[in-house]
Motif scaffolding. Structure first.
Motif, PDB file in Angstrom:
ATOM      1  N   GLU A 194       0.810  -1.215   0.000  1.00  0.00           N
ATOM      2  CA  GLU A 194       0.000   0.000   0.000  1.00  0.00           C
ATOM      3  C   GLU A 194       0.841   1.261   0.000  1.00  0.00           C
ATOM      4  O   GLU A 194       0.524   2.236  -0.693  1.00  0.00           O
ATOM      5  CB  GLU A 194      -0.957  -0.001   1.183  1.00  0.00           C
ATOM      6  CG  GLU A 194      -1.969   1.142   1.153  1.00  0.00           C
ATOM      7  CD  GLU A 194      -3.027   1.045   2.240  1.00  0.00           C
ATOM      8  OE1 GLU A 194      -4.038   1.758   2.127  1.00  0.00           O
ATOM      9  OE2 GLU A 194      -2.833   0.257   3.200  1.00  0.00           O
ATOM     10  N   LEU A 195       1.922   1.271   0.782  1.00  0.00           N
ATOM     11  CA  LEU A 195       2.786   2.455   0.803  1.00  0.00           C
ATOM     12  C   LEU A 195       3.347   2.746  -0.586  1.00  0.00           C
ATOM     13  O   LEU A 195       3.399   3.898  -1.024  1.00  0.00           O
ATOM     14  CB  LEU A 195       3.940   2.250   1.782  1.00  0.00           C
ATOM     15  CG  LEU A 195       3.676   2.432   3.273  1.00  0.00           C
ATOM     16  CD1 LEU A 195       4.938   2.128   4.045  1.00  0.00           C
ATOM     17  CD2 LEU A 195       3.191   3.836   3.570  1.00  0.00           C
ATOM     18  N   VAL A 196       3.775   1.697  -1.269  1.00  0.00           N
ATOM     19  CA  VAL A 196       4.341   1.877  -2.608  1.00  0.00           C
ATOM     20  C   VAL A 196       3.281   2.408  -3.564  1.00  0.00           C
ATOM     21  O   VAL A 196       3.536   3.331  -4.346  1.00  0.00           O
ATOM     22  CB  VAL A 196       4.933   0.553  -3.120  1.00  0.00           C
ATOM     23  CG1 VAL A 196       5.387   0.703  -4.575  1.00  0.00           C
ATOM     24  CG2 VAL A 196       6.116   0.123  -2.258  1.00  0.00           C
ATOM     25  N   ARG A 197       2.079   1.834  -3.499  1.00  0.00           N
ATOM     26  CA  ARG A 197       1.002   2.309  -4.387  1.00  0.00           C
ATOM     27  C   ARG A 197       0.712   3.793  -4.153  1.00  0.00           C
ATOM     28  O   ARG A 197       0.579   4.567  -5.096  1.00  0.00           O
ATOM     29  CB  ARG A 197      -0.275   1.496  -4.127  1.00  0.00           C
ATOM     30  CG  ARG A 197      -0.234   0.074  -4.638  1.00  0.00           C
ATOM     31  CD  ARG A 197      -1.587  -0.607  -4.422  1.00  0.00           C
ATOM     32  NE  ARG A 197      -1.551  -1.984  -4.808  1.00  0.00           N
ATOM     33  CZ  ARG A 197      -1.700  -2.445  -6.052  1.00  0.00           C
ATOM     34  NH1 ARG A 197      -1.890  -1.566  -7.033  1.00  0.00           N
ATOM     35  NH2 ARG A 197      -1.657  -3.725  -6.319  1.00  0.00           N
ATOM     36  N   ILE A 198       0.582   4.155  -2.885  1.00  0.00           N
ATOM     37  CA  ILE A 198       0.289   5.558  -2.564  1.00  0.00           C
ATOM     38  C   ILE A 198       1.423   6.458  -3.045  1.00  0.00           C
ATOM     39  O   ILE A 198       1.187   7.528  -3.613  1.00  0.00           O
ATOM     40  CB  ILE A 198       0.067   5.723  -1.055  1.00  0.00           C
ATOM     41  CG1 ILE A 198      -1.173   4.956  -0.608  1.00  0.00           C
ATOM     42  CG2 ILE A 198      -0.076   7.203  -0.692  1.00  0.00           C
ATOM     43  CD1 ILE A 198      -1.340   4.884   0.899  1.00  0.00           C
ATOM     44  N   GLY A 199       2.656   6.045  -2.799  1.00  0.00           N
ATOM     45  CA  GLY A 199       3.807   6.849  -3.209  1.00  0.00           C
ATOM     46  C   GLY A 199       3.872   7.042  -4.714  1.00  0.00           C
ATOM     47  O   GLY A 199       4.146   8.148  -5.201  1.00  0.00           O
ATOM     48  N   LEU A 200       3.618   5.976  -5.459  1.00  0.00           N
ATOM     49  CA  LEU A 200       3.646   6.086  -6.920  1.00  0.00           C
ATOM     50  C   LEU A 200       2.543   6.998  -7.433  1.00  0.00           C
ATOM     51  O   LEU A 200       2.761   7.823  -8.329  1.00  0.00           O
ATOM     52  CB  LEU A 200       3.511   4.697  -7.542  1.00  0.00           C
ATOM     53  CG  LEU A 200       4.698   3.750  -7.346  1.00  0.00           C
ATOM     54  CD1 LEU A 200       4.350   2.358  -7.851  1.00  0.00           C
ATOM     55  CD2 LEU A 200       5.943   4.275  -8.044  1.00  0.00           C
ATOM     56  N   ARG A 201       1.351   6.850  -6.884  1.00  0.00           N
ATOM     57  CA  ARG A 201       0.230   7.674  -7.342  1.00  0.00           C
ATOM     58  C   ARG A 201       0.424   9.141  -6.956  1.00  0.00           C
ATOM     59  O   ARG A 201       0.117  10.048  -7.741  1.00  0.00           O
ATOM     60  CB  ARG A 201      -1.075   7.132  -6.770  1.00  0.00           C
ATOM     61  CG  ARG A 201      -1.498   5.806  -7.389  1.00  0.00           C
ATOM     62  CD  ARG A 201      -2.677   5.205  -6.667  1.00  0.00           C
ATOM     63  NE  ARG A 201      -3.083   3.936  -7.288  1.00  0.00           N
ATOM     64  CZ  ARG A 201      -3.872   3.054  -6.707  1.00  0.00           C
ATOM     65  NH1 ARG A 201      -4.349   3.278  -5.492  1.00  0.00           N
ATOM     66  NH2 ARG A 201      -4.204   1.933  -7.333  1.00  0.00           N
TER      67      ARG A 201
END
Length: 230
Positions: A194-201
Motif C-alpha cells: 500500500e505504501l508503494v502504491r500511494i507513493g507512486l500515485r
C-alpha cells in the motif's frame, strides 16, 4: 635410544583487524546505542565497550566522539539513499520505470523499518545543536533530493523549468518522507504494497505522469503474479 621429538606447537592464526573494520564496528556500536537510548546513551565508554575496543581508538580513528556521531549519522542516511540507487540497476532505460523503481525502493524494507526511523529520530535533537551534524544532515538530504530531481528531469516533459524541477523534487521528497515515517512507525496500519502504491500515485500526480504503468517488476504490487491455482 630414540631421540624424543617435541610435538609441533599449535599456533593460532593471527588476525590483524583493518582500519575500515574498526571504523565500521565503532559506527555500528554508536548506531545501536543511539537506537536504544538516544545520543545520550552513546558515551565514549559505552561505544568502546559495545565495539570491544579501548576508548582511545575512538579518538584515533575519528578524532572525537562528535565526529564519530556524525559519521554514524552519515552512514545511516547514505545507506537509505543507496537503496534507491541500487534499485535502478534492476530496471531498463524507461524514465518512468526508473523513477517508479526509485520511489518503490524508498517505501519498502529495509528502508521502511522501525529501528531505522527510531535511530534517525534519535539524532534529530542533536542535529539542531551540532553545526557539523546539521551540515551532514543537509548533505544527505540534498544527495537524495538531487537523485530524485535527476530522475524527474529524465521524464523529458516539455517546457519544464529548472525552478519547477527543483520544486517538484522537494514536493515528491516530502511525500516520500511522510510515507516512510508512518510506514516505519505503524507498519500494521498499511496493507502489503500500500505504501508503494500511494507513493507512486502521489508522486505521479505531482508530475503529471502515470508511474504505475511500468511496475510489474515491483513484486508487492502484484503478489499473485506468476502463481497458479492448486
Amino acid at each position: 635410544m630414540a631421540q624424543l621429538v617435541a610435538p609441533p606447537v599449535e599456533r593460532r592464526a593471527f588476525f590483524r583487524d583493518t582500519e575500515a573494520n574498526r571504523r565500521e564496528s565503532l559506527i555500528a556500536a554508536t548506531q545501536a546505542l543511539v537506537a536504544e537510548g538516544g545520543p545520550q546513551a552513546a558515551t565514549v565508554r559505552a561505544i568502546a565497550a559495545r565495539a570491544g575496543v579501548t576508548p582511545g581508538l575512538i579518538r584515533h580513528y575519528f578524532g572525537s566522539k562528535d565526529e564519530l556521531i556524525r559519521a554514524a549519522y552519515t552512514m545511516l542516511v547514505d545507506g537509505m539513499t543507496d537503496k534507491g540507487a541500487d534499485a535502478l540497476e534492476g530496471v531498463g532505460a524507461d524514465p518512468e520505470e526508473r523513477l517508479a523503481a526509485f520511489v518503490a525502493a524508498s517505501l519498502r524494507p529495509p528502508v521502511v523499518d522501525g529501528r531505522t526511523v527510531g535511530l534517525w529520530a534519535g539524532y534529530l535533537h542533536q542535529v539542531q545543536q551540532d553545526a557539523g551534524l546539521l551540515a551532514q544532515h543537509e548533505k544527505g538530504y540534498l544527495r537524495y533530493r538531487d537523485q530524485l530531481q535527476a530522475l524527474i528531469a529524465d521524464l523529458g516533459r516539455a517546457e519544464v523549468t529548472a525552478t519547477q524541477l527543483r520544486q517538484e523534487a522537494i514536493a515528491c521528497n516530502a511525500i516520500l518522507d511522510g510515507l516512510w515515517l508512518e510506514g516505519s512507525v505503524l507498519p500494521h496500519g498499511f496493507a502489503p504494497g500500500e505504501l508503494v502504491r500511494i507513493g507512486l500515485r502521489a508522486t505521479g500526480a505531482i508530475l503529471g505522469v502515470n508511474l504505475t504503468r511500468h511496475t510489474t517488476f515491483i513484486p508487492e504490487l502484484y503478489p499473485t503474479a506468476g502463481k497458479t491455482e492448486t
